[in-house]
Design an enzyme around this catalytic site. Structure first.
Site, short mmCIF file in Angstrom:
data_model
loop_
_atom_site.label_atom_id
_atom_site.label_comp_id
_atom_site.label_asym_id
_atom_site.label_seq_id
_atom_site.Cartn_x
_atom_site.Cartn_y
_atom_site.Cartn_z
N ASP A 361 0.84 -1.18 0.00
CA ASP A 361 0.00 0.00 0.00
C ASP A 361 0.89 1.24 0.00
OD1 ASP A 361 -1.32 -0.85 3.27
OD2 ASP A 361 0.69 -0.24 2.68
N ASN A 720 29.44 -36.48 4.08
CA ASN A 720 28.94 -37.77 4.56
C ASN A 720 28.94 -38.81 3.45
OD1 ASN A 720 28.60 -36.51 6.93
ND2 ASN A 720 26.39 -36.73 7.05
N GLU A 723 32.43 -40.04 3.12
CA GLU A 723 32.86 -40.93 4.20
C GLU A 723 32.31 -42.35 4.03
OE1 GLU A 723 31.81 -39.12 7.98
OE2 GLU A 723 32.67 -37.24 7.26
N ASP A 763 31.86 -31.36 11.16
CA ASP A 763 30.43 -31.07 11.16
C ASP A 763 30.05 -30.06 12.22
OD1 ASP A 763 30.42 -32.96 9.30
OD2 ASP A 763 28.89 -34.24 10.20
P1 ATP Z 1 -3.44 3.10 1.60
O1 ATP Z 1 -4.36 1.99 1.22
O2 ATP Z 1 -2.29 3.22 0.69
O3 ATP Z 1 -3.07 3.12 3.04
P2 ATP Z 1 -5.39 5.18 2.05
O4 ATP Z 1 -4.99 5.56 3.41
O5 ATP Z 1 -5.81 6.29 1.14
O6 ATP Z 1 -4.26 4.44 1.27
P3 ATP Z 1 -7.77 4.06 3.15
O7 ATP Z 1 -7.28 4.19 4.53
O8 ATP Z 1 -8.53 2.87 2.73
O9 ATP Z 1 -6.58 4.15 2.14
O10 ATP Z 1 -8.64 5.37 2.87
C1 ATP Z 1 -9.45 5.50 1.72
C2 ATP Z 1 -9.89 6.92 1.55
O11 ATP Z 1 -10.75 7.30 2.62
C3 ATP Z 1 -8.75 7.92 1.58
O12 ATP Z 1 -8.18 8.11 0.33
C4 ATP Z 1 -9.45 9.19 2.06
O13 ATP Z 1 -10.07 9.85 1.00
C5 ATP Z 1 -10.52 8.65 2.99
N1 ATP Z 1 -10.07 8.68 4.39
C6 ATP Z 1 -8.91 8.25 4.90
N2 ATP Z 1 -8.85 8.41 6.22
C7 ATP Z 1 -10.03 8.97 6.58
C8 ATP Z 1 -10.58 9.36 7.84
N3 ATP Z 1 -9.93 9.21 8.98
N4 ATP Z 1 -11.82 9.90 7.82
C9 ATP Z 1 -12.50 10.04 6.69
N5 ATP Z 1 -12.03 9.68 5.47
C10 ATP Z 1 -10.81 9.15 5.41
#
Ligand code: ATP
Length: 921
Positions: A361, A720, A723, A763
């Site tokens: 990720d 081994n 041997e 060994d």
């Molecule tokens: P990765 O998968 O690489 O960690 P990511 O953090 O963007 O990426 P998710 O955590 O699944 O992936 O978040 C998906 C989307 O949700 C984000 O791109 C953002 O737009 C939204 N998001 C992330 N964190 C929050 C939060 N705490 N509250 C509301 N929306 C959020």
């Protein structure tokens, strides 16, 4: 399944955790899930502020650690004894005893020296095996210790992290989505809390949890007020008081059925074990032939025949091999830990070396996860730079946007003024604070003004809360939402422009979408914000999250980590594909991918993946290196497709719902800093620094460790083989070529004690030192090992056979030459003995030629070889030689040995040359 949780609160806390449930049932005590929380707290003699440290320590003493069953660590003594109880070793003791016993027969000398020497050498071998096993046990125990999860508790009014095994009844535990529940606990307060109780009930749908007591006869699935050890919180938050720990928990009562999660044998260990057994059978067959020849052709006396046979079995059957493999894997996992990769499952060390696909990720692994809000967009079509020193003045529109971001937010303010929580949320709180828009409720981590909340999950991509007051047009209560821009926008039909709520027209909607793309093209992570007046806190999720008023966008930077671009290049050079699978937008994903060197020419979204047939997905995974807006279920599909295509996949994850992907990946990698306990629990490796660079390092180490295992397996087995063949063919040829010597005098080409000595000095330390060899320079310049290729590839088999034959040919050559030149059997035996010892020591270097390692790159190995050589020379040139029945060798004899080395070395080099071309090209 109806599990009753009865705890007699009218008695002492200590009793309560230990009284068997059946007994409590009979007495009709009130179960604690049916009590009011105040009653539970007072029965447990605790308060919402938690126990103080002293009381907690006393309870830990009283109840013992919160672990299911005491780790049955193997005692050093039993480990030592086990070194001397193998069937072969016992047989050797019997043989030594026999050689003593025959002394009582008339005209026979008891073999005192032989018996004592055998005992001493066995003692040495046993001690060596003990040290080996003991170190492996220690390394494994240390790893197990490191894998113990943490628990967040409130003690004496302050929140702190402790090891889950220190949790005691009366502790107040604080749980968030992704946390494993450490003990059975009664909920005191909860927000949108759901728990996955499938480990206990088999029911995979998460169960809603809350503080209200329920009917005392309710089934487990209805225990809304109870969180059970072994289950996980998958959504929301809860605070609860611990009522039972360790074996007193519901999980404890069924722990016997589940069994302890012990380290399973790794595929290598199984392969090597099986191999050892097969070789053992082969060797025993050969030994029987040798014995027959000795008995019937050379008329050797039966006791000697038995002694030779058993010694050969002890020396040549690779009994210690699985132990060395375990030790090397265990020590390797320590090296990995130094590189910030905590191995939770030993067998993954081998899989790491075979990884040819990494699905990673983005946030935190490729990027720093240090987010800063730099830009905002407001519905009067204003883009403002927030990190500028001459930033914008705070106006009502910007204030409403920032306020929504900081209030619909779970970050907590710490005493030192910093914030703790999800970096996305911390960035939103920080930028709001810079503009003086504070959420006073953040102090002390409070969320007290919330009437209701629906938490963020990767699938929902949004979070909503309901509060009484909010500084925007309309009457309370207000719903506040933040989330992925398109998700928020989908739920808006109005917009706040110049202090008034207006309908959201197509044109402005279009404008918001374009702005989101523009932000994302600049590698910004974008969130949308909205609110709704007159919200009903009791409305269901879909009603609450509809017909909202759009407030604007905030964009945050999250720069790539140092070194990631280099690590991606290294992986590509090592034949490993690198794919990004992120929850972020395609544009942001593409921008970051390009910065770190991942091919972003084709980007697929989760929705697109969902629409592909299996066949189409198989094609897509070969071409696409960036997947955006994916949720955990898409990750599982991508993983399956890759594994179907024959790849060995390492996959990262951090969220609650990443557990299936992590569990099924060949190498499941969870994040140590930002990952949830659920993800860590399902993973094979935990990255302590969340860094992609560590994945590269771990793969390189994995390849190095694999090389080392292959090296000493090759080294030990070829020696081994040599041997056994020397004794087998030597006995045959001796009878044919020198019947006068061999038929008349029970002659042997090499004595049993000499064989045992060779076993001890070659060994032992040298083989072990091979396991500590450094990685070769080219470890990341060659393609990954094919998925199903074990330790014994064709190269290694060819090497074992080739060297075995070369050792036999040159060894017997020099033996018979020495015999004919000197006419003295003892001289010839000493020459062969010394040749075998020195040749095997030289072999420690030739086995490394495949990896182009310099002879000086492993000081341990040089030291071990030096020590073995010194010991052997001491044996030859001190009175010990008479004990071993050998003689000090003169220059002429050393000349013969040197002569034998010429063909032996040529054979070694030739074999490497041929093998490199045939098998490693
Ligand atoms: P990765 O998968 O690489 O960690 P990511 O953090 O963007 O990426 P998710 O955590 O699944 O992936 O978040 C998906 C989307 O949700 C984000 O791109 C953002 O737009 C939204 N998001 C992330 N964190 C929050 C939060 N705490 N509250 C509301 N929306 C959020």
């Amino acid at each position: 399944m109806d599990i009753r949780l009865h705890a007699p609160f009218n008695r002492s806390v200590h009793e309560q955790a230990t009284v068997p449930r059946e007994e409590a049932d009979e007495r009709g005590d009130v179960p604690w899930h049916a009590l009011e929380s105040e009653a539970v707290l007072s029965n447990l003699d605790t308060s919402p502020d938690g126990l103080d440290s002293e009381e907690a320590a006393q309870r830990l003493d009283a109840y013992g650690p919160n672990i299911l069953t005491e780790e049955d660590g193997i005692s050093p003594l039993s480990l030592l004894v086990s070194q001397f109880t193998g069937p072969l070793i016992l047989l050797l003791f019997v043989a030594a005893g026999l050689s003593l016993a025959v002394g009582v027969l008339p005209g026979r000398e008891p073999g005192y020296t032989d018996a004592v020497l055998i005992l001493l050498i066995l003692l040495g071998n046993g001690l060596f095996g003990f040290i080996q096993d003991y170190r492996a046990e220690k390394a494994l125990a240390a790893l197990r210790e490191m894998s113990t999860p943490d628990a967040t508790v409130r003690r004496g009014g302050t929140v702190r992290e402790i090891s889950a095994d220190e949790v005691v009844p009366g502790d107040i535990i604080i749980l968030e989505a992704g946390d494993a529940v450490p003990a059975d606990a009664r909920i005191l307060s909860a927000a949108d809390c759901r728990a996955d109780e499938s480990t206990l009930t088999g029911e995979s749908v998460p169960v809603g949890k809350g503080p209200d007591p329920v009917d005392s006869d309710a089934a487990l699935a209805d225990h809304r007020s109870v969180l059970h050890a072994g289950t996980t919180v998958v959504r929301g938050r809860a605070e609860a008081v611990v009522v039972a720990t360790a074996m007193g928990t519901e999980l404890g009562t069924i722990a016997d059925q589940l069994g302890q999660a012990r380290q399973r044998e790794t595929p290598f260990e199984i392969e090597v074990d099986r191999l050892g057994r097969r070789i053992g059978i082969g060797i025993v067959a050969l030994i029987l032939v040798i014995a027959a020849i000795q008995l019937f052709v050379t008329a050797t006396d039966p006791v000697t025949v038995l002694l030779v046979a058993v010694t050969l079995a002890v020396a040549a059957v690779p009994e210690g091999l699985p132990a060395v493999v375990t030790l090397t894997l265990a020590l390797g996992s320590r090296t990995l830990l130094n590189r910030n990769a905590l191995v939770r499952n030993l067998s993954v060390v081998e899989s790491l070396g075979a990884v040819d696909f990494i699905v990673t990720d983005k946030t935190g692994t490729l990027t720093e996860n240090r987010m800063t809000v730099t830009r905002a967009w407001l519905p009067d079509d204003r883009t403002v730079e927030l990190d500028d020193d001459n930033g914008p003045e705070l106006d009502p529109a910007l204030s409403a946007l920032l306020s929504c971001g900081t209030r619909c937010n779970d970050a907590k303010k710490l005493d030192d003024g910093s914030y703790r929580g999800d970096p996305t949320e911390v960035a939103l709180v920080s930028v709001a604070a810079e503009f003086g828009v504070d959420d006073d409720d953040k102090d002390g981590g409070g969320t007290g003004d919330r009437l209701h909340e629906v938490s963020f999950t990767s699938e929902r991509k949004r979070m909503t809360i309901v509060v009484d007051e909010f500084d925007a047009p309309g009457d309370g209560p207000f719903a506040l939402m933040k989330g992925a821009p398109e998700v928020v926008l989908d739920r808006c039909d109005r917009v706040l422009v110049d202090g008034a709520i207006e309908p959201l027209g197509d044109e402005l909607r279009q404008r918001i979408e374009t702005t989101t793309s523009e932000f994302a093209d600049d590698a910004l992570r974008v969130l949308g914000f909205a609110y709704a007046p007159d919200a009903d806190p009791n409305a269901d999720e879909s009603a609450l999250e509809s017909e909202l008023v759009f407030l604007g966008l905030q964009g945050m930077t999250d720069p790539p980590r140092d070194g990631v671009a280099g690590a991606v290049t290294d992986c590509l050079n090592a034949g490993i594909h690198v794919t990004m699978a992120t929850g972020d937008t395609p544009q942001t994903a593409r921008a970051i991918a390009t910065e770190v060197g991942i091919d972003a020419s084709s980007v697929l979204t989760g929705t697109e993946v969902g629409g592909l047939s299996d066949a189409e997905l198989h094609r897509a995974i070969e071409e696409t290196r960036v997947f955006a807006r994916v949720s955990p279920e898409h990750k599982v599909r991508i993983l399956r497709a890759l594994q179907d295509a024959g790849y060995t996949v390492a996959m990262t994850g951090d969220g609650v719902n990443d557990a299936p992907a992590l569990g099924n990946a060949d190498v499941g990698i969870a994040m140590g800093e930002r990952g949830t306990q659920v993800a860590q629990g399902a993973s094979d490796v935990v990255l302590r620094d969340d860094n992609f660079v560590t994945i590269r390092d771990a793969i390189a180490e994995g390849r190095g460790i694999f090389d080392n295992i292959r090296k000493f397996v090759n080294y030990l087995l070829s020696a081994n083989t040599g041997e056994v063949l020397v004794v087998f063919l030597g006995t045959l040829l001796g009878a044919l070529l020198f019947p006068e010597v061999f038929s008349a005098s029970s002659a042997l080409v090499i004595t049993p004690v000499a064989l045992l000595w060779i076993n001890l000095v070659t060994d032992g330390f040298p083989a072990l030192a091979l396991g500590a060899d450094p990685k070769s320079d080219d470890v990341m310049n060659r393609p990954p090992r094919p998925r199903h290729e074990g330790v014994l590839d064709r190269y290694t088999v060819a090497s074992i056979i080739g060297i075995g034959v070369a050792l036999t040919g040159t060894g017997l050559g020099v033996f018979f030459y020495a015999l004919s030149e000197s006419g003295d059997l003892v001289v010839a035996q000493t020459v062969l003995f010394t040749f075998l010892v020195t040749a095997e020591l030289v072999r420690t270097q030739s086995v490394r030629l495949r990896y182009r390692l310099s002879p000086f790159s492993n000081p341990w190995l040089l030291g071990a070889v030096g020590l073995s050589l010194a010991l052997h020379l001491m044996l030859l040139y001190t009175p010990v030689s008479t004990l071993f029945g050998v003689v000090p060798l003169g220059l002429e004899a050393w000349g013969w040995i040197a002569g034998a080395f010429v063909p032996f070395l040529v054979a070694n080099l030739l074999l490497v040359w041929v093998n490199d071309r045939v098998f490693d090209s």
